[in-house]
Design a protein around this motif. Structure first.
Motif, PDB file in Angstrom:
ATOM      1  N   THR A  93      -8.113  14.237 -45.912  1.00 33.54           N
ATOM      2  CA  THR A  93      -7.182  13.048 -45.520  1.00 33.54           C
ATOM      3  C   THR A  93      -7.965  11.551 -46.102  1.00 33.54           C
ATOM      4  O   THR A  93      -7.376  10.692 -46.742  1.00 33.54           O
ATOM      5  N   GLU A  94      -9.281  11.605 -45.671  1.00 30.26           N
ATOM      6  CA  GLU A  94     -10.066  10.287 -46.148  1.00 30.26           C
ATOM      7  C   GLU A  94     -10.169  10.341 -47.726  1.00 30.26           C
ATOM      8  O   GLU A  94     -10.008   9.388 -48.242  1.00 30.26           O
ATOM      9  N   ASN A  98      -8.516  11.909 -49.804  1.00 24.87           N
ATOM     10  CA  ASN A  98      -6.948  11.671 -50.448  1.00 24.87           C
ATOM     11  C   ASN A  98      -6.762  10.141 -50.294  1.00 24.87           C
ATOM     12  O   ASN A  98      -6.033   9.606 -51.383  1.00 24.87           O
ATOM     13  N   ASN A  99      -7.171   9.452 -49.290  1.00 28.91           N
ATOM     14  CA  ASN A  99      -6.910   8.047 -48.875  1.00 28.91           C
ATOM     15  C   ASN A  99      -7.494   7.084 -50.255  1.00 28.91           C
ATOM     16  O   ASN A  99      -7.141   6.129 -50.806  1.00 28.91           O
ATOM     17  N   ILE A 100      -8.891   7.583 -50.241  1.00 30.14           N
ATOM     18  CA  ILE A 100      -9.504   6.740 -51.364  1.00 30.14           C
ATOM     19  C   ILE A 100      -8.879   7.005 -52.676  1.00 30.14           C
ATOM     20  O   ILE A 100      -9.112   5.765 -53.464  1.00 30.14           O
ATOM     21  N   LYS A 112      -6.144   7.738 -53.493  1.00 31.57           N
ATOM     22  CA  LYS A 112      -4.590   6.917 -53.689  1.00 31.57           C
ATOM     23  C   LYS A 112      -4.806   5.565 -53.772  1.00 31.57           C
ATOM     24  O   LYS A 112      -4.137   5.068 -54.445  1.00 31.57           O
ATOM     25  N   TYR A 113      -5.735   4.837 -52.757  1.00 30.36           N
ATOM     26  CA  TYR A 113      -5.834   3.449 -52.983  1.00 30.36           C
ATOM     27  C   TYR A 113      -6.619   3.071 -54.282  1.00 30.36           C
ATOM     28  O   TYR A 113      -6.391   1.858 -55.064  1.00 30.36           O
ATOM     29  N   ARG A 114      -7.825   3.926 -54.623  1.00 32.45           N
ATOM     30  CA  ARG A 114      -8.474   3.339 -55.579  1.00 32.45           C
ATOM     31  C   ARG A 114      -8.220   3.751 -57.004  1.00 32.45           C
ATOM     32  O   ARG A 114      -8.484   3.081 -58.124  1.00 32.45           O
ATOM     33  N   ASP A 171      -0.926  12.406 -57.229  1.00 32.27           N
ATOM     34  CA  ASP A 171      -0.098  12.585 -56.593  1.00 32.27           C
ATOM     35  C   ASP A 171      -0.183  13.497 -55.487  1.00 32.27           C
ATOM     36  O   ASP A 171       0.066  13.140 -54.452  1.00 32.27           O
ATOM     37  N   SER A 173      -2.250  17.150 -53.546  1.00 38.72           N
ATOM     38  CA  SER A 173      -3.603  17.723 -53.415  1.00 38.72           C
ATOM     39  C   SER A 173      -3.979  18.572 -54.583  1.00 38.72           C
ATOM     40  O   SER A 173      -5.256  18.518 -55.069  1.00 38.72           O
ATOM     41  N   GLU A 186     -17.662   4.926 -50.856  1.00 36.87           N
ATOM     42  CA  GLU A 186     -16.613   5.712 -51.398  1.00 36.87           C
ATOM     43  C   GLU A 186     -16.809   6.991 -52.464  1.00 36.87           C
ATOM     44  O   GLU A 186     -16.229   8.034 -52.232  1.00 36.87           O
TER      45      GLU A 186
END
Ligand code: HEC
Length: 404
Positions: free
Chosen positions: A321-322, A324-326, A328-330, A354, A356, A388
């Protein structure tokens, strides 16, 4: 009108494809003929004792036997058609410039300018680019006309130092890929200008002299010979630069200009070996030196990365999840089927993160673009932190699992 503006990025993409394809085809024709004539000249049988014929060569190819003669002087009777080899060079250069415009000038903001390196305007980026192209030819041409040309070792060293300086300056002006491509474009411009300004005029002079029964200008012949030798050595670095975009560990390295200089030197050494071999001088030791150079370069670039991957900088467990978030945002602002980043209609390079499985599929690429180098995000526009990057590195090292 609306349709036209929505079609614009696609048209650009297709133009890129067509021109790049053309550029490679004519480039192969140019370098191919140049390699062929070099080879031919070195393989001629010169023990003929013929008044008119300097050397001959027999070959078999394309379903027939070919018998080629090189004359000692001009032909007594000119053939109906004399073949020149110049359009290969001109069309390679012209299509190269069109590519530079299509790929770099029209996307200067995202691909030429790296705000972390130098925050220049698009206009300035293009003016600097053009100045480099013209300037490198003027400086090189000046050196060729100076006395330096009589000392080939000093001339070679001077040109190499100047080219390395050029690569260094470009790496401090543009983003890394644009810097590499510009070194290639400068060398390519010098090569094409050598054909246009020196080699072809000297051949014209030879033909004119033969037609009017006078002696050709000896100096022109010598200059043309020098310039074609220079072109011969420049082919390997230029070809490397053309494929370098596949190797982010070269152009994305902190000292990318130095790596380019080292690879060019190794390439020129190998070329030198074959040129000497063609002259029947077997300097076999050149090849092991070039190989050791390549291995040392590989170690220099790779060893620090192994250290980075192995030193566990992140102690806590890393969840998908972590990660994926990195991503997604970066990254995901551009690399999504519908990018949200201003100015992006399509995911660049067709790469999306988009889901996994998108991420897993592109692990190697993520690693090479964002961990082994910091090419992505371009100019770090999304402000990705070192922590990150280390987290993604650690997650990949632990086996890149997605079940948490
Ligand atoms: C501002 C938009 C933007 C962001 C953010 C971004 N990229 Fe890119 N990415 C691009 C562009 C533009 C290209 C095409 C570059 C090119 O062709 O030189 C690209 C190309 C790529 C490629 C393909 C490279 C190749 O040559 O095959 C990969 C892989 C990639 N990006 C990964 C990432 C990763 C991983 C991140 C996040 C850490 C990221 N990108 C963030 C714009 C972005």
């Amino acid at each position: 009108m609306d349709l036209l503006s929505s079609l614009y990025p696609f048209i650009l993409g297709w133009l890129d494809l067509i021109v790049r394809w053309f550029h490679i085809v004519v480039g192969i024709a140019w370098i191919g003929t140049s390699f062929y004539f070099n080879w031919l000249d070195s393989k001629l049988d010169r023990n003929l004792n013929d008044e008119k014929i300097d050397g001959e060569l027999w070959s078999v190819h394309s379903g027939g036997f070919y018998h080629i003669n090189k004359l000692k002087g001009p032909p007594t009777k000119f053939p109906k058609e004399l073949h020149w080899f110049k359009w290969e060079a001109y069309s390679t250069w012209i299509s190269g410039i069109v590519l530079l415009i299509l790929v770099y000038y029209l996307n200067a903001e995202s691909i030429m300018i790296d705000k972390n390196i130098n925050d220049i305007s698009v206009f300035n980026a293009i003016i600097i680019s053009l100045s480099f192209l013209v300037g490198s030819w003027l400086i090189y041409d000046y050196l060729c006309k100076s006395n330096l040309i009589n000392n080939s070792l000093l001339f070679t060293i001077s040109c190499f130092i100047l080219a390395t300086l050029g690569a260094y300056l470009l790496s401090k002006i543009y983003g890394s890929r644009a810097a590499y491509i510009h070194v290639g474009a400068c060398l390519g411009t010098i090569m094409a200008a050598n054909v246009f300004r020196v080699i072809i005029p000297s051949q014209k002079d030879m033909v004119d002299a033969a037609l009017s029964n006078t002696k050709p200008d000896l100096q022109k012949g010598i200059s043309a010979k020098n310039r074609s030798i220079h072109n011969n050595y420049m082919t390997l670095p230029v070809l490397f630069i053309m494929i370098s975009s596949h190797f982010p560990f070269t152009y994305g390295h902190k000292y990318n200009w130095l790596i380019l200089a080292a690879i060019s030197l190794i390439g020129a050494l190998v070329r030198h070996y074959f040129n000497l071999k063609n002259k029947k001088q077997h300097k076999v030791w050149i090849l092991p030196i070039a190989s050791v150079g390549m291995i040392l370069l590989m170690l220099y670039v790779s060893l620090p990365k192994i250290d980075k991957m192995n030193s566990s900088v992140v102690n806590e467990d890393i969840t998908f999840t972590e990660i994926n978030n990195i991503i997604k945002y970066r990254c995901g602002v551009c690399h999504a089927s519908k990018p949200s980043f201003d100015g992006y209609e399509e995911p660049p390079g067709g790469i999306v993160f988009d889901t996994s499985s998108d991420i897993l599929k592109n692990l190697d690429k993520i690693k090479s673009q964002s961990i082994d180098s910091d090419i992505m995000p371009p100019g770090n526009v999304t402000g990705m932190t070192e922590i990150e990057r280390n987290k993604i590195a650690e997650w990949i090292r632990m086996g890149a699992t997605i079940n948490n």
